[in-house]
Design a protein around this motif. Structure first.
Motif, short mmCIF file in Angstrom:
data_model
loop_
_atom_site.label_atom_id
_atom_site.label_comp_id
_atom_site.label_asym_id
_atom_site.label_seq_id
_atom_site.Cartn_x
_atom_site.Cartn_y
_atom_site.Cartn_z
N PRO A 46 -6.57 4.74 -4.79
CA PRO A 46 -5.49 3.86 -5.27
C PRO A 46 -5.26 2.69 -4.32
CG PRO A 46 -4.60 5.93 -4.41
CD PRO A 46 -6.08 6.09 -4.49
N LEU A 47 -4.95 1.53 -4.91
CA LEU A 47 -4.78 0.30 -4.14
C LEU A 47 -3.32 -0.13 -4.11
CD1 LEU A 47 -7.81 -1.75 -5.52
CD2 LEU A 47 -7.74 -0.31 -3.47
N MET A 48 -2.97 -0.92 -3.11
CA MET A 48 -1.64 -1.49 -3.01
C MET A 48 -1.44 -2.50 -4.13
SD MET A 48 -0.14 -0.12 -0.31
CE MET A 48 1.12 -1.26 0.25
N ALA A 49 -0.22 -2.65 -4.58
CA ALA A 49 0.09 -3.66 -5.58
C ALA A 49 -0.09 -5.05 -4.97
CB ALA A 49 1.53 -3.48 -6.06
N GLY A 50 -0.42 -6.00 -5.82
CA GLY A 50 -0.56 -7.38 -5.35
C GLY A 50 -1.98 -7.89 -5.32
N GLY A 51 -2.93 -7.00 -5.56
CA GLY A 51 -4.31 -7.45 -5.66
C GLY A 51 -5.00 -7.77 -4.35
N SER A 52 -4.47 -7.26 -3.23
CA SER A 52 -5.08 -7.54 -1.93
C SER A 52 -6.35 -6.73 -1.70
CB SER A 52 -4.08 -7.24 -0.81
OG SER A 52 -3.81 -5.84 -0.74
N GLY A 53 -6.52 -5.65 -2.45
CA GLY A 53 -7.67 -4.77 -2.24
C GLY A 53 -7.43 -3.73 -1.17
N GLU A 54 -6.23 -3.73 -0.58
CA GLU A 54 -5.92 -2.77 0.47
C GLU A 54 -5.63 -1.40 -0.14
OE1 GLU A 54 -2.68 -2.09 4.11
OE2 GLU A 54 -2.62 -3.92 2.89
N VAL A 55 -6.21 -0.37 0.43
CA VAL A 55 -5.98 0.99 -0.07
C VAL A 55 -4.56 1.43 0.27
CG1 VAL A 55 -6.71 3.39 0.10
CG2 VAL A 55 -8.42 1.58 0.13
N ASP A 56 -3.93 2.09 -0.67
CA ASP A 56 -2.56 2.59 -0.50
C ASP A 56 -2.61 3.93 0.23
OD1 ASP A 56 0.00 3.65 -0.80
OD2 ASP A 56 0.29 2.79 -2.79
N GLN A 57 -2.38 3.89 1.54
CA GLN A 57 -2.48 5.09 2.36
C GLN A 57 -1.50 6.17 1.92
OE1 GLN A 57 -4.61 5.60 5.49
NE2 GLN A 57 -4.11 7.61 4.67
#
Length: 377
Positions: free
Chosen positions: A22-33
């Motif tokens: 799962p990724l963080m909202a906002g489209g940054s591509g950062e994984v939601d730890q």
């Protein structure tokens, strides 16, 4: 949770693949730890003990994220897997740098399972070349206890896998391949499973739902399956197929949210292999899915004797079908990139000699032109 025996271990039959976290909202591509931690907590509670990551997943984030998520548990409570990134040829001379960096990223002293990643047409010569020292180095890590079990994953052809096994098969303990009811015949997965059986190597499965394509089906196909098992969800059929294939020990699913995780874990609460009628129906559905898009090449090779460019037309058409069905992807471009320029689809001169003798009446020049265009795009 169903468990499978592997040597002296009990592995959960379902493993958590960590390529689609799962990724963080906002489209940054950062994984939601935080979301990953929650998924890992649920998976652990339900008995999942196998976690599969890799150097390149999520642009390098996956190993670090999974290290943090799993690091909250005693080391003996889970089995962690990662891979040497040979899908990028620039990494071939860096195994001594990359492996210790992976241990650090994951926050562990050893990997339970470690793979040569993506053995394929592009990298087989490099993997087999002793000058890079990959094989010797990984065997040494195993001797030192920093790798418990060594294997390989393969997206390459049967012939590529055979070359790898002829060289290193005696030291391979498991093999991860793309296996699902669509690719059973479409990508020759059945023959690959039989090859691994010859070497006594258990099968690890990736892409059981083929990137989500088998998570939903056309309404007419859905009704056929519902008539056989009214209570079975469509994604579960893909897993029941794999429960019916001898030699399958581990099935990895890249789950992006809690709902997918819960559904798959529910499926793996019990084993329900397919009977003959169910298997025939499922494979017939797969055949129909492919036929809607693929050109009907039977590899009779009448065309090759007529081609002035001496192209391997059946092989190119098989790649064209794969690329068309998948809607792109890396497999066909990867294989074509290993061919000399004069043997690629773009080398077709459009003379039509091949089409004139094709029993299936395929417009081969048009297919080659379309394939070349797709690859350029």
């Amino acid at each position: 949770m169903i468990y499978k025996d592997f040597q002296d271990l009990k592995l959960s039959a379902l493993g958590m693949g960590c390529m689609r976290l799962p990724l963080m909202a906002g489209g940054s591509g950062e994984v939601d730890q935080e979301a990953v931690n929650e998924m890992v907590d649920y998976a652990m509670e339900q008995g999942v003990n196998y976690y599969d990551t890799a150097w390149g997943y999520h642009e390098g984030q996956s190993e670090t994220v999974m290290g943090k998520a799993l690091g909250r548990y005693p080391r003996e409570k889970y089995y962690l897997t990662t891979k040497f990134p040979g899908y990028d040829l620039s990494n071939m001379d860096k195994v001594k740098e990359i492996f210790p960096a992976q241990l650090k990223k994951c926050g562990v002293d050893y990997f339970d399972f470690y793979l040569f990643h993506n053995v394929c047409e592009m990298n087989i010569d490099h993997y087999l070349d002793p000058k890079y020292g990959i094989y010797d180095y990984l065997l040494e890590q195993k001797k030192q206890g920093r790798i418990r079990h060594l294997g390989f994953s393969a997206h390459g052809s049967y012939e590529v896998m055979k070359r790898f096994l002829e060289a290193y098969g005696k030291d391979m303990e498991f093999c991860q391949i793309q296996l699902n009811y669509l690719d059973w015949t479409f990508q020759g997965a059945k023959e690959k499973v039989e090859l691994l059986k010859e070497y006594g190597i258990p099968v690890w499965v990736m892409e059981p739902l083929r990137g989500g394509k088998l998570a939903s089906l056309a309404e007419e196909d859905k009704k056929k399956l519902e008539a056989l098992r009214p209570q079975e969800g469509i994604p579960a059929w893909a897993f029941r197929f794999l429960q019916s294939v001898p030699g399958v020990t581990m099935v990895l699913s890249g789950m992006s949210n809690m709902e997918q995780l819960k559904d798959n874990i529910h499926t793996y609460e019990e084993e329900k292999p397919l009977n003959e009628q169910e298997m025939d129906t499922l494979l017939d559905i797969a055949k129909g899915m492919v036929e809607k898009i693929a050109v009907p090449c039977t590899a009779c090779r009448y065309c090759t004797s007529q081609c002035p460019q001496e192209l391997d037309i059946p092989s190119l058409l098989a790649l064209y079908n794969e690329h068309s069905f998948t809607g792109g992807g890396f497999l066909a471009p990867m294989v074509v990139s290993t061919l000399p320029e004069e043997k690629r689809p773009s080398a077709c001169v459009g003379c039509g000699s091949c089409a004139a003798v094709c029993p299936q009446q395929i417009d081969i020049p048009q297919a080659m032109a379309d394939f070349a265009k797709k690859l350029e795009g």
